[in-house]
Enzyme design. Structure first.
Site, PDB file in Angstrom:
ATOM      1  N   HIS A  75      -0.834  10.953  -0.167  1.00 13.38           N
ATOM      2  CA  HIS A  75      -0.739  10.144  -1.290  1.00 13.38           C
ATOM      3  C   HIS A  75      -0.238  11.407  -2.798  1.00 13.38           C
ATOM      4  O   HIS A  75      -0.321  12.187  -2.595  1.00 13.38           O
ATOM      5  CB  HIS A  75      -2.913   9.690  -2.174  1.00 13.38           C
ATOM      6  CG  HIS A  75      -2.695   9.284  -0.573  1.00 13.38           C
ATOM      7  ND1 HIS A  75      -3.476   8.436  -1.097  1.00 13.38           N
ATOM      8  CD2 HIS A  75      -1.937   7.963   0.103  1.00 13.38           C
ATOM      9  CE1 HIS A  75      -4.479   6.852   0.730  1.00 13.38           C
ATOM     10  NE2 HIS A  75      -3.283   7.392   0.664  1.00 13.38           N
ATOM     11  N   ASP A  92      -1.449  -0.005  -5.041  1.00 13.87           N
ATOM     12  CA  ASP A  92      -2.175   0.506  -5.239  1.00 13.87           C
ATOM     13  C   ASP A  92      -2.273   2.085  -5.548  1.00 13.87           C
ATOM     14  O   ASP A  92      -2.986   3.054  -6.062  1.00 13.87           O
ATOM     15  CB  ASP A  92      -3.334   0.739  -4.202  1.00 13.87           C
ATOM     16  CG  ASP A  92      -3.524   1.174  -2.702  1.00 13.87           C
ATOM     17  OD1 ASP A  92      -2.338   1.218  -2.775  1.00 13.87           O
ATOM     18  OD2 ASP A  92      -3.966   1.090  -1.207  1.00 13.87           O
ATOM     19  N   HIS A  93      -1.326   3.175  -5.008  1.00 13.51           N
ATOM     20  CA  HIS A  93      -0.511   4.352  -5.353  1.00 13.51           C
ATOM     21  C   HIS A  93       0.467   4.512  -4.628  1.00 13.51           C
ATOM     22  O   HIS A  93       1.260   4.194  -3.585  1.00 13.51           O
ATOM     23  CB  HIS A  93      -2.001   5.406  -4.917  1.00 13.51           C
ATOM     24  CG  HIS A  93      -2.486   5.092  -2.920  1.00 13.51           C
ATOM     25  ND1 HIS A  93      -1.023   5.646  -2.239  1.00 13.51           N
ATOM     26  CD2 HIS A  93      -3.277   4.777  -2.837  1.00 13.51           C
ATOM     27  CE1 HIS A  93      -2.062   5.386  -1.590  1.00 13.51           C
ATOM     28  NE2 HIS A  93      -2.977   4.896  -1.882  1.00 13.51           N
ATOM     29  N   HIS A  95       3.127   8.272   5.419  1.00 17.19           N
ATOM     30  CA  HIS A  95       1.892   9.832   5.643  1.00 17.19           C
ATOM     31  C   HIS A  95       3.087   9.934   6.581  1.00 17.19           C
ATOM     32  O   HIS A  95       2.823  10.759   7.097  1.00 17.19           O
ATOM     33  CB  HIS A  95       0.719   8.532   5.817  1.00 17.19           C
ATOM     34  CG  HIS A  95      -0.374   8.513   4.718  1.00 17.19           C
ATOM     35  ND1 HIS A  95      -0.895   9.477   4.238  1.00 17.19           N
ATOM     36  CD2 HIS A  95      -1.419   7.373   4.715  1.00 17.19           C
ATOM     37  CE1 HIS A  95      -1.899   9.326   3.823  1.00 17.19           C
ATOM     38  NE2 HIS A  95      -1.779   7.326   3.341  1.00 17.19           N
ATOM     39  N   GLU A 141      -1.303  -8.059   1.685  1.00 14.22           N
ATOM     40  CA  GLU A 141      -1.470  -6.336   1.879  1.00 14.22           C
ATOM     41  C   GLU A 141       0.191  -6.421   2.079  1.00 14.22           C
ATOM     42  O   GLU A 141       0.002  -6.789   3.823  1.00 14.22           O
ATOM     43  CB  GLU A 141      -2.755  -5.400   2.039  1.00 14.22           C
ATOM     44  CG  GLU A 141      -1.822  -4.477   2.196  1.00 14.22           C
ATOM     45  CD  GLU A 141      -3.496  -3.394   2.616  1.00 14.22           C
ATOM     46  OE1 GLU A 141      -3.714  -1.962   1.961  1.00 14.22           O
ATOM     47  OE2 GLU A 141      -4.053  -3.633   3.023  1.00 14.22           O
ATOM     48  N   SER A 188      -6.747   4.478  -1.297  1.00 18.49           N
ATOM     49  CA  SER A 188      -6.420   2.906  -1.116  1.00 18.49           C
ATOM     50  C   SER A 188      -8.076   2.327  -1.269  1.00 18.49           C
ATOM     51  O   SER A 188      -8.454   1.328  -2.178  1.00 18.49           O
ATOM     52  CB  SER A 188      -5.834   1.994   0.202  1.00 18.49           C
ATOM     53  OG  SER A 188      -4.662   2.317   0.184  1.00 18.49           O
ATOM     54  N   ASP A 211       1.167  -1.156  -0.242  1.00 24.97           N
ATOM     55  CA  ASP A 211       0.002  -0.088  -0.034  1.00 24.97           C
ATOM     56  C   ASP A 211       0.997   1.232  -0.164  1.00 24.97           C
ATOM     57  O   ASP A 211       1.620   1.436   1.050  1.00 24.97           O
ATOM     58  CB  ASP A 211      -0.643  -0.359   1.279  1.00 24.97           C
ATOM     59  CG  ASP A 211      -1.786   1.093   1.525  1.00 24.97           C
ATOM     60  OD1 ASP A 211      -2.014   1.993   1.365  1.00 24.97           O
ATOM     61  OD2 ASP A 211      -3.143   0.224   1.390  1.00 24.97           O
TER      62      ASP A 211
END
Length: 564
Positions: free
Chosen positions: A434, A314-315, A276, A267, A84, A38
């Protein structure tokens, strides 16, 4: 509804770029393992690889490296940068969605929509690859992660909600979706009813019980660790919590007993959390933990010969770079100058915060000498003592202040630790959120001609996942049209009564009647009760979803048969 779906699918195809992989020629396999780190930007991968190589000169490459084959452009339905929830949702359903949406069709946003959306379908639950593999092909399904289980990415595979934070909606769906194996965080988030349902259907349920997980002989199990999320890998107590690699191996061991095959999503959840927090230690070490899980999956796939493995974030997150503007001459630094100090860190920023809060202030310098390889300067020690959530500070809380002080002084204790650890490196961050760059794609397939080479959209990645199971995206759309139909459409010829929830956290129920028969429907479950006195229980192969935005229950069209 089918005609509307077909029209908008056609429009989406017209506006969609050419496929990077001809999915019609992909050879289906028995098992599919999807591993998602993630919030992992490519610089995070580079940083982790350098750290591994610096600490282990005989390991210059990651497990994923031989299988890197392309990139993925990942986005929300109406924005190039996604969180996400909609990004993994798209991998699972083939439909980009909005920020916070878990496998749910987005609201139309006019010209902001990247591909056309159908306003009439807003909030409709969307069938996932996992659900389709279970329902149509009898494959076993599993989820492994280190966040809490109703968190966005695991939820994307097995639940539906326009609000990723509504755990009271998501958690029961995951339990009632009859997943075979779930291993991850979230002991406190498993509802009593959901735990009873699992145990009543023969599941082994283990809460903070690593030995129970390891010794369990059955094939269906839930094993949860930590009140909510699990610890970062480098902070983890191995006697209490398993590694992501061990959880992956355990899930494969259980799921592979099914002769029909399986789908497993793994994951590396907290790479994103560390990003973050701008914590490079958590980012690199949790990515390496993820890479070891990839190694386990790849080892099984190579030996098994009927398994495909897809590895893709996912990003992106944090805009991390190896090199920072105020680190003079960083582009000429040796590997020792860039990575030696970083290699000495033995805890994440969160781990350091917990450590200094668990020992007296007199031990602070010993903590940093042992776990970070340096001592705090007087300014750094003063900044630590002024952190408002530092429990052992010699400065009374009422006298602590960050006014007029440097950047180290702002934020929480964990934030202070992130800034401190990063300040000893030449790494930099552009954001604590993100980012919108393409992410890496790596894959293994026993037939090399079936590998997904090149740049894919997140939509195309879903098409590839479907093809691995011998399905098309149309298969998912057909299942959605069968299993997630508005109750007003399914029961249009009958009397429907929505019974209000008993409390604020509860959800309404639906009662449908004719003169002789009655169907009682509770949302976020796969159980429907027939009869005015609840004489018969029907177990569905999908869950019923209630959406308060439109006061609608989405359920199987075939339920009307019980009233005819």
């Amino acid at each position: 509804m089918k005609r509307t779906i077909t029209l908008f699918l056609l429009l989406a195809v017209i506006f969609m770029p050419a496929k990077a992989q001809d999915v019609e020629n992909v050879k289906p396999v028995k098992n599919v393992i999807l591993l998602i780190p993630d919030g992992t930007s490519l610089a995070t991968v580079s940083m982790a690889r350098w750290l591994q190589w610096y600490n282990n000169p005989d390991q210059p490459k990651l497990n994923i490296d031989p299988y890197l084959c392309g990139t993925v452009r990942t986005h929300s339905s109406n924005a190039p940068i996604g969180d996400s929830a909609p990004t993994t949702s798209c991998y699972m359903t083939g439909q980009p969605s909005r920020t916070g949406y878990v496998s749910t069709y987005p609201e139309n946003d006019g010209d902001n929509d990247i591909y056309p959306t159908d306003p009439a379908r807003a909030f409709q639950p969307l069938t996932t690859v996992l659900e389709a593999a279970k329902m149509l092909q009898g494959r076993s399904t599993g989820l492994v992660f280190t966040c809490e289980f109703p968190h966005a990415t695991p939820a994307d595979c097995s639940a539906h909600s326009y609000n990723r934070g509504k755990y009271e909606w998501i958690a029961p769906q995951m339990a009632h979706n009859d997943l075979n194996v779930v291993i991850g965080g979230g002991v406190s988030l498993l509802p009593e009813e959901s735990e009873a349902y699992l145990k009543g259907n023969g599941y082994g349920v283990f809460k903070n019980d690593i030995n129970g997980m390891r010794s369990y002989k059955g094939n269906n199990m839930w094993a949860l660790f930590g009140d909510k999320e699990m610890a970062y890998d480098i902070d983890r107590n191995p006697a209490e919590q398993p590694s992501l690699e061990e959880m992956t191996r355990k899930a494969i061991e259980k799921l592979s007993q099914n002769p029909n095959g399986f789908f497993l999503m793994v994951e590396g959840s907290k790479v994103d959390w560390a990003a973050h927090a701008n914590d490079p230690v958590g980012m690199a070490t949790d990515f390496l933990a993820y890479d070891r899980a990839c190694g386990a999956a790849l080892e099984f796939a190579r030996q098994n010969g009927e398994t495909a493995v897809i590895m893709v974030p996912d990003h992106g997150n944090s805009g991390i770079s190896i090199g920072r503007r105020d680190c003079t001459g960083y582009d000429k630094l040796s590997k020792d100058q860039l990575f030696h100090q970083f290699s000495l860190y033995k805890l994440t920023a969160e781990g350091f915060a917990k450590k200094v809060n668990s020992l007296p202030n007199s031990e602070v310098q010993n903590i940093f000498r042992e776990y970070a390889g340096f001592e705090l300067t007087p300014e750094e020690l003063d900044a630590l003592n002024h952190c408002k959530d530092y429990k052992n500070s010699p400065i009374p809380a009422s006298e602590r202040s960050t006014d007029g002080k440097g950047s180290l002084y702002s934020g929480s204790l964990t934030s202070f630790m992130s800034k401190l650890l990063t300040s000893k490196t030449c790494f930099g961050f552009t954001t604590g959120g993100h980012t919108g760059e393409d992410v890496f794609l790596a894959a293994y397939h026993p037939d090399r001609e079936s590998l997904p080479v090149g740049m894919h959209t997140n939509i195309e990645l879903n098409h590839y996942l479907c093809a691995l199971f011998g399905m098309t995206h149309g298969t998912l759309e057909d299942l959605t049209a069968q299993n997630f139909v508005p109750h007003t459409e399914v029961f249009k010829d009958f009397k429907c009564e929505i019974i209000p929830a008993k409390d604020e956290k509860g959800s309404p129920s639906l009662v449908v009647k004719n003169k002789k028969k009655q169907v009682n429907i509770t949302p976020f479950s796969n159980i429907v009760i027939l009869g005015k006195k609840g004489q018969e229980e029907v177990r569905l192969n999908s869950v019923v979803v209630y959406v308060d935005k439109n006061n609608t229950f989405y359920l199987p069209a075939k339920l009307v048969e019980y009233l005819q």
